[in-house]
Design an enzyme around this catalytic site. Sequence first.
Site, PDB file in Angstrom:
ATOM      1  N   CYS A 176      13.058   4.555  -2.311  1.00  0.00           N
ATOM      2  CA  CYS A 176      11.603   4.631  -2.428  1.00  0.00           C
ATOM      3  C   CYS A 176      11.183   5.291  -3.740  1.00  0.00           C
ATOM      4  O   CYS A 176      11.648   6.386  -4.061  1.00  0.00           O
ATOM      5  CB  CYS A 176      11.017   5.414  -1.249  1.00  0.00           C
ATOM      6  SG  CYS A 176       9.216   5.543  -1.305  1.00  0.00           S
ATOM      7  N   CYS A 211      14.574   5.587   2.435  1.00  0.00           N
ATOM      8  CA  CYS A 211      13.971   6.610   1.575  1.00  0.00           C
ATOM      9  C   CYS A 211      14.694   6.746   0.238  1.00  0.00           C
ATOM     10  O   CYS A 211      14.074   7.079  -0.780  1.00  0.00           O
ATOM     11  CB  CYS A 211      13.957   7.956   2.302  1.00  0.00           C
ATOM     12  SG  CYS A 211      12.923   7.964   3.799  1.00  0.00           S
ATOM     13  N   GLU A 227      -3.209 -14.233   4.645  1.00  0.00           N
ATOM     14  CA  GLU A 227      -3.599 -12.913   5.132  1.00  0.00           C
ATOM     15  C   GLU A 227      -3.956 -12.947   6.616  1.00  0.00           C
ATOM     16  O   GLU A 227      -3.628 -12.018   7.365  1.00  0.00           O
ATOM     17  CB  GLU A 227      -4.784 -12.380   4.316  1.00  0.00           C
ATOM     18  CG  GLU A 227      -4.436 -11.989   2.893  1.00  0.00           C
ATOM     19  CD  GLU A 227      -3.420 -10.865   2.829  1.00  0.00           C
ATOM     20  OE1 GLU A 227      -3.490  -9.943   3.653  1.00  0.00           O
ATOM     21  OE2 GLU A 227      -2.538 -10.924   1.949  1.00  0.00           O
ATOM     22  N   CYS A 256       7.178  12.658  -1.436  1.00  0.00           N
ATOM     23  CA  CYS A 256       6.812  12.336  -0.053  1.00  0.00           C
ATOM     24  C   CYS A 256       6.854  13.591   0.816  1.00  0.00           C
ATOM     25  O   CYS A 256       7.910  14.221   0.979  1.00  0.00           O
ATOM     26  CB  CYS A 256       7.754  11.278   0.498  1.00  0.00           C
ATOM     27  SG  CYS A 256       7.420  10.818   2.208  1.00  0.00           S
TER      28      CYS A 256
END
Length: 355
Positions: free
Chosen positions: A203, A200, A38, A209
């Site tokens: 997605c 997209c 991380e 969205c």
Amino acid sequence: MKTHHSFAATLIAWQRIHGRHDLPWQGTRDAYRIWLSEIMLQQTQVDTVLPYYGRFLARFPDLASLAAAPVEDVLALWSGLGYYARARNLHACAQAVMARHGGVLPADPAQLAALPGIGRSTAAAVAAFAYGTRAAILDGNVKRVLTRVFGIDGYPGERAVEQHLWALAERLLPAQDVDVYTQAQMDLGATVCTRARPACGRCPLAGECVARRDERVAELPAPRPRRAVVVREGRFAAILRDGQVLLERRPPRGIWGGLLSLPELPEDVDSAAWVGQRFGLDVVRVARLPDFRHVFTHFTLHLRPERVDVAASGGAPGAGQVWLRLDALADAALPAPVRRLLERLAAEGTPTVAG
């Protein structure tokens, strides 16, 4: 718009089939390995991190070995990865965990966030992946997903917008499978809802969205307000003798903090006289090297290096200084632009100068 429950459920289902599952820090509950990944992934792409992650674990397989190492060794392994404060904080954090938590990274995000170099989002990610703790993350990928899906205006770095996003991220948290949900958000932003040319059509949230519905995908998230480009300049001396270069340890704070770098020449001084006076070296020749630029997050550094060849004798290195062979650059903690310059000089060869 989906309910908060269905938002999380959709992402969790998508992650199990389409998400990333083969990254070296996945499939483990080892908090040390998760924390390391991380920190490395902050403002850095996965493909860039992968080789560093493997080398780092080979040298520091656990938190105790990292805490016991000199910070110079940590910086050397970090060299080229950038944002060097991360490496210094990583080392400081390991020592703090040894001192405060018995060598075990805590499961409480608040305790994690109190450690050096671990912010709120990173703390939540480590806690979720290592311990299954229910906590929200808000890294760049998540900000992008949320601003597009929910049609949130304003630059996400502004305090009011960021607070709104944090509140939304908290409300969206599922009751279970928080680790899968956390990875799903990261993966969706990294592989589908990308900054440029988002996919997209692939997605799972496309139907809900707001940005896609209103044809605002390219506008959201709002970009950082434009700032005047700041350009700083610096003269640097590549002091060479017998295939070696004289390097100085940079101060712990500021650019390239704690790394070895070329001595910085004051403006408007004669470089030969300055090198001779400061280091007690007999300068044989000076030559200007090509200028080059290095872009940092908030400014651009215009470097004006000079090659200074000196006689082989005299000039014992002082505190924080070292003569490094040009054929031993690989293991040194050097800033990336300094490393590139020295690699070019090594390839050109350096003359042997009699003492």
